[in-house]
Design a protein around this motif. Structure first.
Motif, short mmCIF file in Angstrom:
data_model
loop_
_atom_site.label_atom_id
_atom_site.label_comp_id
_atom_site.label_asym_id
_atom_site.label_seq_id
_atom_site.Cartn_x
_atom_site.Cartn_y
_atom_site.Cartn_z
N LEU A 237 -57.62 101.20 96.73
CA LEU A 237 -58.71 100.50 95.95
C LEU A 237 -58.35 100.14 94.71
O LEU A 237 -57.61 100.70 93.59
CB LEU A 237 -59.67 102.05 95.66
CG LEU A 237 -60.92 101.43 94.75
CD1 LEU A 237 -61.69 100.52 95.43
CD2 LEU A 237 -61.80 102.92 94.65
N VAL A 238 -58.36 98.85 94.53
CA VAL A 238 -57.96 98.01 93.33
C VAL A 238 -59.28 98.11 92.21
O VAL A 238 -60.21 98.02 92.73
CB VAL A 238 -57.64 96.50 93.60
CG1 VAL A 238 -57.35 95.66 92.14
CG2 VAL A 238 -56.51 96.67 94.54
N CYS A 239 -58.80 98.46 90.95
CA CYS A 239 -59.77 98.51 89.97
C CYS A 239 -59.29 97.84 88.76
O CYS A 239 -58.39 98.12 88.04
CB CYS A 239 -59.96 99.91 89.68
SG CYS A 239 -61.21 100.29 88.34
N GLY A 240 -60.22 96.69 88.44
CA GLY A 240 -60.04 95.87 87.22
C GLY A 240 -60.98 96.52 85.95
O GLY A 240 -61.82 97.54 86.44
N LEU A 241 -60.75 96.05 84.95
CA LEU A 241 -61.35 96.73 83.79
C LEU A 241 -62.91 96.25 83.83
O LEU A 241 -63.88 97.03 83.91
CB LEU A 241 -61.14 95.96 82.20
CG LEU A 241 -61.58 96.60 80.98
CD1 LEU A 241 -61.39 98.22 81.08
CD2 LEU A 241 -61.01 95.97 79.94
N VAL B 81 -55.33 97.72 87.56
CA VAL B 81 -54.86 96.44 87.14
C VAL B 81 -55.28 96.27 85.73
O VAL B 81 -56.19 95.96 85.23
CB VAL B 81 -55.51 95.15 87.79
CG1 VAL B 81 -54.62 93.95 87.35
CG2 VAL B 81 -55.07 95.28 89.26
N GLY B 82 -54.21 96.76 84.68
CA GLY B 82 -54.39 96.35 83.28
C GLY B 82 -54.13 97.62 82.50
O GLY B 82 -54.92 98.60 82.34
N LEU B 83 -53.02 97.80 81.97
CA LEU B 83 -52.49 98.94 81.49
C LEU B 83 -53.21 98.83 80.05
O LEU B 83 -53.67 100.07 79.70
CB LEU B 83 -50.95 98.84 81.07
CG LEU B 83 -50.39 99.73 79.93
CD1 LEU B 83 -50.68 101.21 80.87
CD2 LEU B 83 -49.04 99.73 79.74
N ALA B 84 -53.53 97.85 79.44
CA ALA B 84 -54.33 98.11 78.01
C ALA B 84 -55.59 98.35 78.18
O ALA B 84 -56.14 99.27 77.51
CB ALA B 84 -54.27 96.54 77.56
N GLY B 85 -56.19 98.09 79.24
CA GLY B 85 -57.53 98.62 79.68
C GLY B 85 -57.56 100.13 79.73
O GLY B 85 -58.48 100.99 79.63
N TRP B 86 -56.72 100.58 80.62
CA TRP B 86 -56.60 102.06 80.87
C TRP B 86 -56.56 103.01 79.68
O TRP B 86 -56.74 103.90 79.51
CB TRP B 86 -55.53 102.18 81.96
CG TRP B 86 -55.16 103.54 82.52
CD1 TRP B 86 -54.41 104.37 82.20
CD2 TRP B 86 -56.23 104.28 83.33
NE1 TRP B 86 -54.53 105.75 82.85
CE2 TRP B 86 -55.76 105.44 83.61
CE3 TRP B 86 -57.49 104.03 84.09
CZ2 TRP B 86 -56.62 106.40 84.36
CZ3 TRP B 86 -58.28 104.75 84.86
CH2 TRP B 86 -57.57 105.87 84.93
N ARG C 285 -59.62 83.50 88.42
CA ARG C 285 -59.06 82.45 87.92
C ARG C 285 -57.79 81.89 88.42
O ARG C 285 -57.06 82.76 88.92
CB ARG C 285 -58.84 82.89 86.51
CG ARG C 285 -60.36 82.84 85.68
CD ARG C 285 -59.88 82.97 84.38
NE ARG C 285 -61.20 83.15 83.37
CZ ARG C 285 -61.94 82.09 83.17
NH1 ARG C 285 -61.61 80.80 83.40
NH2 ARG C 285 -62.98 82.33 82.39
N PRO C 286 -57.88 80.64 88.52
CA PRO C 286 -56.68 79.99 89.21
C PRO C 286 -55.23 80.48 88.63
O PRO C 286 -54.27 80.53 89.33
CB PRO C 286 -56.65 78.61 88.92
CG PRO C 286 -58.10 78.28 89.12
CD PRO C 286 -58.78 79.69 88.22
N GLY C 287 -55.15 80.75 87.16
CA GLY C 287 -53.88 81.22 86.82
C GLY C 287 -53.49 82.57 86.79
O GLY C 287 -52.56 83.05 86.31
N ASN C 288 -54.73 83.52 87.47
CA ASN C 288 -54.55 84.90 87.31
C ASN C 288 -53.58 85.08 88.85
O ASN C 288 -53.57 84.45 89.67
CB ASN C 288 -55.71 85.53 87.69
CG ASN C 288 -55.71 87.15 87.76
OD1 ASN C 288 -54.95 87.92 88.21
ND2 ASN C 288 -56.49 87.65 86.56
N THR D 138 -52.71 91.02 85.27
CA THR D 138 -52.16 90.08 86.29
C THR D 138 -52.65 88.61 85.32
O THR D 138 -52.37 87.50 86.13
CB THR D 138 -52.64 89.94 87.43
OG1 THR D 138 -54.00 90.31 87.79
CG2 THR D 138 -52.00 91.14 88.25
N SER D 139 -53.52 88.56 84.52
CA SER D 139 -53.97 87.51 83.84
C SER D 139 -52.61 86.42 83.40
O SER D 139 -51.57 87.00 83.37
CB SER D 139 -54.38 87.76 82.48
OG SER D 139 -54.97 86.50 82.04
N GLY D 140 -52.79 85.19 83.56
CA GLY D 140 -51.93 84.29 83.20
C GLY D 140 -51.53 84.42 81.71
O GLY D 140 -50.44 83.79 81.40
N LEU D 141 -52.18 85.27 81.04
CA LEU D 141 -51.88 85.36 79.33
C LEU D 141 -50.92 86.26 79.16
O LEU D 141 -50.27 86.18 78.13
CB LEU D 141 -53.35 85.65 78.82
CG LEU D 141 -54.41 84.53 78.75
CD1 LEU D 141 -55.73 85.14 77.86
CD2 LEU D 141 -53.91 83.28 78.15
#
Length: 216
Positions: A68-72, A160-165, A87-90, A193-196
């Motif tokens: 189960l994938v969980c975004g912020l 997905v997203g250490l900063a968010g967690w 987003r295409p860059g993700n 996984t953001s392109g940033l």
């Protein structure tokens, strides 16, 4: 609760435009607030149960999920596209494909039905930036995902997203397996996984996903 309800609500979400009001008369038992919110709706009335379609993403979840994938929270772009991490860059979908976990790009429904990969978000409200989210939304979101995990029991919850967690759960967290389960489900945290995010390349995301799917 019937485990088919989330997918039926996700299909209903996809079939309506933002702001549409829908009477939920297609279910033969009560539908919880968690399911309604997770599907990207808000309650307008209880008698009969009437909901409004929000600018959000519906959960794509069901029984027997390997992951189960969980975004912020969804971006406005992702909400409008109806696809998580759209987003295409993700690098999320390229990494899923390269890891061999899915076979179709940017198709959450196919990922769930054919590969048992589900998707949700800690906070369902779509925003331009995560900085717009409020602490009470984080608290409510973690509680909802915990209940979702306890109900459907995916093999692994992959955030997905250490900063968010770190913002939401554990400010000292590092990537990898977390010390505490959520709803009885082991938690793996991977980088955004953001392109940033230039500190992690595609191969790194692939490695994280392969580690998560293998289990603790």
């Amino acid at each position: 609760m019937n485990s088919s309800f989330p997918e039926r609500l996700a299909d209903l979400h996809a079939a309506h435009a933002v702001g549409d009001v829908v009477i939920l008369d297609l279910f033969d038992e009560p539908v919880s607030d968690d399911l309604i919110n997770g599907a990207g709706f808000e309650v307008v009335s209880r008698e009969p149960l009437t909901v409004r379609r929000l600018r959000s993403l519906p959960d794509r979840v069901g029984p027997d999920m390997r992951l189960l994938v969980c975004g912020l929270n969804p971006s406005l772009y992702a909400a409008d596209q109806g696809v998580n991490f759209a987003r295409p860059g993700n690098r999320f979908w390229p990494a899923l494909l390269a890891a061999g976990l899915v076979t179709v790009d940017r198709d959450p429904g196919h990922a769930l039905h054919h590969h048992h990969i589900g998707m949700t978000d800690l906070v369902k409200r779509a925003t331009v930036a995560a900085s717009e989210l409020k602490p009470d939304e984080y608290d409510a979101g973690v509680a909802r995902v915990e209940r979702l995990c306890a109900w459907l029991r995916p093999a692994v919850l992959c955030v997905v997203g250490l900063a968010g967690w770190r913002t939401v759960v554990d400010r000292k967290a590092t990537t990898g397996w977390q010390p505490d389960a959520l709803g009885g489900v082991p938690v793996y945290v991977m980088p955004n996984t953001s392109g940033l995010n230039a500190s992690t390349q595609l191969a790194g995301f692939v490695a994280h996903l392969q580690t998560a799917i293998a289990g603790p």
